[in-house]
Enzyme design. Structure first.
Site, PDB file in Angstrom:
ATOM      1  N   ASP A 110       0.850  -1.196   0.000  1.00 23.14           N
ATOM      2  CA  ASP A 110       0.000   0.000   0.000  1.00 23.14           C
ATOM      3  C   ASP A 110       0.884   1.243   0.000  1.00 23.14           C
ATOM      4  OD1 ASP A 110      -2.364  -1.494   0.014  1.00 23.14           O
ATOM      5  OD2 ASP A 110      -2.255  -1.740   2.177  1.00 23.14           O
ATOM      6  N   LYS A 153       0.503  -8.014  -2.797  1.00 20.29           N
ATOM      7  CA  LYS A 153      -0.826  -7.509  -3.136  1.00 20.29           C
ATOM      8  C   LYS A 153      -0.730  -6.082  -3.653  1.00 20.29           C
ATOM      9  CE  LYS A 153      -4.229  -6.222  -0.050  1.00 20.29           C
ATOM     10  NZ  LYS A 153      -4.980  -5.044  -0.535  1.00 20.29           N
ATOM     11  N   ASP A 162      -5.762  -6.751  -6.230  1.00 12.50           N
ATOM     12  CA  ASP A 162      -6.936  -6.542  -5.366  1.00 12.50           C
ATOM     13  C   ASP A 162      -7.695  -5.303  -5.827  1.00 12.50           C
ATOM     14  OD1 ASP A 162      -8.752  -6.668  -3.295  1.00 12.50           O
ATOM     15  OD2 ASP A 162      -7.402  -5.774  -1.820  1.00 12.50           O
ATOM     16  N   LEU A 163      -8.409  -5.444  -6.958  1.00  7.51           N
ATOM     17  CA  LEU A 163      -9.170  -4.304  -7.485  1.00  7.51           C
ATOM     18  C   LEU A 163     -10.669  -4.452  -7.239  1.00  7.51           C
ATOM     19  CD1 LEU A 163      -7.221  -3.615 -10.813  1.00  7.51           C
ATOM     20  CD2 LEU A 163      -6.938  -2.537  -8.579  1.00  7.51           C
ATOM     21  N   LYS A 164     -11.070  -5.554  -6.608  1.00  8.92           N
ATOM     22  CA  LYS A 164     -12.481  -5.771  -6.211  1.00  8.92           C
ATOM     23  C   LYS A 164     -13.450  -5.395  -7.335  1.00  8.92           C
ATOM     24  CE  LYS A 164     -11.586  -5.136  -1.271  1.00  8.92           C
ATOM     25  NZ  LYS A 164     -10.194  -4.616  -1.302  1.00  8.92           N
ATOM     26  N   ASP A 177     -19.250  -5.162 -11.493  1.00  5.96           N
ATOM     27  CA  ASP A 177     -19.826  -4.513 -12.675  1.00  5.96           C
ATOM     28  C   ASP A 177     -20.740  -5.529 -13.363  1.00  5.96           C
ATOM     29  OD1 ASP A 177     -20.115  -2.738 -14.971  1.00  5.96           O
ATOM     30  OD2 ASP A 177     -18.218  -1.829 -14.364  1.00  5.96           O
ATOM     31  N   ILE A 178     -21.211  -5.232 -14.552  1.00  6.05           N
ATOM     32  CA  ILE A 178     -22.024  -6.225 -15.258  1.00  6.05           C
ATOM     33  C   ILE A 178     -21.114  -7.398 -15.644  1.00  6.05           C
ATOM     34  CG2 ILE A 178     -23.721  -4.535 -16.077  1.00  6.05           C
ATOM     35  CD1 ILE A 178     -22.338  -4.646 -18.833  1.00  6.05           C
ATOM     36  N   ASN A 235     -20.320  -9.129 -18.281  1.00  2.00           N
ATOM     37  CA  ASN A 235     -19.422  -9.046 -19.437  1.00  2.00           C
ATOM     38  C   ASN A 235     -18.207  -8.163 -19.127  1.00  2.00           C
ATOM     39  OD1 ASN A 235     -18.803  -9.403 -22.365  1.00  2.00           O
ATOM     40  ND2 ASN A 235     -19.036  -7.171 -22.314  1.00  2.00           N
ATOM     41  N   THR A 282     -15.357  -4.779   5.835  1.00  2.00           N
ATOM     42  CA  THR A 282     -15.359  -4.679   7.306  1.00  2.00           C
ATOM     43  C   THR A 282     -15.620  -3.254   7.778  1.00  2.00           C
ATOM     44  OG1 THR A 282     -12.964  -4.537   7.214  1.00  2.00           O
ATOM     45  CG2 THR A 282     -13.902  -6.673   7.765  1.00  2.00           C
ATOM     46  N   ARG A 334       1.242  -2.873   6.857  1.00  3.29           N
ATOM     47  CA  ARG A 334       2.124  -2.001   7.637  1.00  3.29           C
ATOM     48  C   ARG A 334       3.101  -2.700   8.577  1.00  3.29           C
ATOM     49  NH1 ARG A 334      -3.017   1.630   8.817  1.00  3.29           N
ATOM     50  NH2 ARG A 334      -3.849  -0.477   8.510  1.00  3.29           N
TER      51      ARG A 334
HETATM   52  O1  C5P Z   1      -1.412  -2.508   6.844  1.00  5.68           O
HETATM   53  P1  C5P Z   1      -2.401  -3.605   7.049  1.00  5.68           P
HETATM   54  O2  C5P Z   1      -1.793  -4.927   7.470  1.00  5.68           O
HETATM   55  O3  C5P Z   1      -3.551  -3.200   7.967  1.00  5.68           O
HETATM   56  O4  C5P Z   1      -3.008  -3.834   5.599  1.00  5.68           O
HETATM   57  C1  C5P Z   1      -4.088  -4.681   5.386  1.00  5.68           C
HETATM   58  C2  C5P Z   1      -4.442  -4.740   3.932  1.00  5.68           C
HETATM   59  O5  C5P Z   1      -5.628  -5.512   3.792  1.00  5.68           O
HETATM   60  C3  C5P Z   1      -4.737  -3.393   3.291  1.00  5.68           C
HETATM   61  O6  C5P Z   1      -4.360  -3.471   1.921  1.00  5.68           O
HETATM   62  C4  C5P Z   1      -6.237  -3.257   3.435  1.00  5.68           C
HETATM   63  O7  C5P Z   1      -6.810  -2.469   2.433  1.00  5.68           O
HETATM   64  C5  C5P Z   1      -6.665  -4.701   3.274  1.00  5.68           C
HETATM   65  N1  C5P Z   1      -7.946  -5.023   3.907  1.00  5.68           N
HETATM   66  C6  C5P Z   1      -8.198  -4.843   5.263  1.00  5.68           C
HETATM   67  N2  C5P Z   1      -9.417  -5.169   5.773  1.00  5.68           N
HETATM   68  C7  C5P Z   1     -10.369  -5.630   4.987  1.00  5.68           C
HETATM   69  C8  C5P Z   1     -10.142  -5.813   3.634  1.00  5.68           C
HETATM   70  C9  C5P Z   1      -8.903  -5.493   3.112  1.00  5.68           C
HETATM   71  O8  C5P Z   1      -7.329  -4.431   6.002  1.00  5.68           O
HETATM   72  N3  C5P Z   1     -11.527  -5.962   5.524  1.00  5.68           N
END
Ligand code: C5P
Length: 233
Positions: free
Chosen positions: A10, A32, A59-61, A64-65, A67, A123, A214
């Protein structure tokens, strides 16, 4: 040995991601790439990270439709990603289209298919927020409902929070892979994460992969931090 650590890169630039990846590639299981890095650095960052030899989780989640999602999954497959995410709330047809696109495009290229992971309920949403957007169930029931839907569509993995692991393991076929963020080693800062598990606890609860950002990337010595986590599994 199986290395379940997925490092969440990140960071805002390709240079920082590539520098972290160069030191971390030998000691982690995958990298990721999220929306920030991909939007800033573009598809070339996937190629640069794949050049380290490590698998890449895009991880672009997608949501969309059917297709449009299928075409996006094909593009991700051509970039040679090993894991990618789609929102399970995109519906059965969208999920089936994503999985089919992943299978068909990799067969055409002679590669193993990537793991298409369903994201259930973010979450950041609680019961009140779900009600506000018109979902009648609470978060726990909605997570389980969407997890079943994703598996019905043929997905072979899900992203879930540490506190969903035990219930999903009870509910789902054992071969379903569970990818879990919200992981904190016992001695690490919580940052903005609230309900965390340690890496060991998450694996014991049924996680297949651990997404860790992190605690590794913001450490003074990222490689040493990753090695410490690996040694403690
Ligand atoms: O720095 P950290 O360990 O908290 O990073 C967690 C990663 O997982 C980040 O990329 C965050 O966007 C992702 N993530 C999350 N909780 C979620 C879904 C994804 O922390 N419920």
């Amino acid at each position: 040995m199986w290395n379940p650590i997925i490092v969440a890169l990140d960071v805002p630039t390709a240079e920082r991601a590539a520098a972290l990846a160069a030191q971390l590639a030998p000691v982690v299981g995958a990298f990721k790439i999220g929306k920030e890095l991909f939007t800033a650095a573009g598809p070339d960052i996937v190629r640069r990270l794949r050049d380290t030899g490590a698998p890449v989780f895009l991880d672009l989640k997608f949501h969309d439709i059917p297709n449009t999602v299928a075409r996006a999954v094909e593009a991700a497959v051509r970039l040679d990603v090993q894991l990618l995410t789609v929102h399970a709330s995109g519906g059965l047809a969208m999920l089936q289209a994503a999985e089919r696109a992943a299978q068909d495009e990799t067969r055409r290229l002679g590669r193993p298919p990537p793991l298409v992971l369903g994201v259930t309920v973010l979450t950041s949403l609680d019961d009140a927020a779900l009600a506000e957007i018109g979902f009648a169930r609470g978060t726990v029931a909605q997570v389980e409902h969407l997890a079943r839907l994703a598996v019905k569509a043929g997905l072979r993995g899900l992203v879930c929070s540490p506190r969903e692991l035990a219930a999903l393991r009870q509910l789902l076929p054992p071969e379903i892979q569970l990818v879990t963020p919200g992981i904190r080693p016992a001695d690490a800062a919580m940052d903005d994460q609230k309900r965390t598990l340690t890496p060991r606890e998450a694996l014991a609860a049924g996680a297949t992969w651990l997404v860790i950002g992190r605690p590794i990337c913001a450490a003074e010595n990222p490689r040493a931090a990753a090695e410490r986590i690996l040694a403690g599994l």
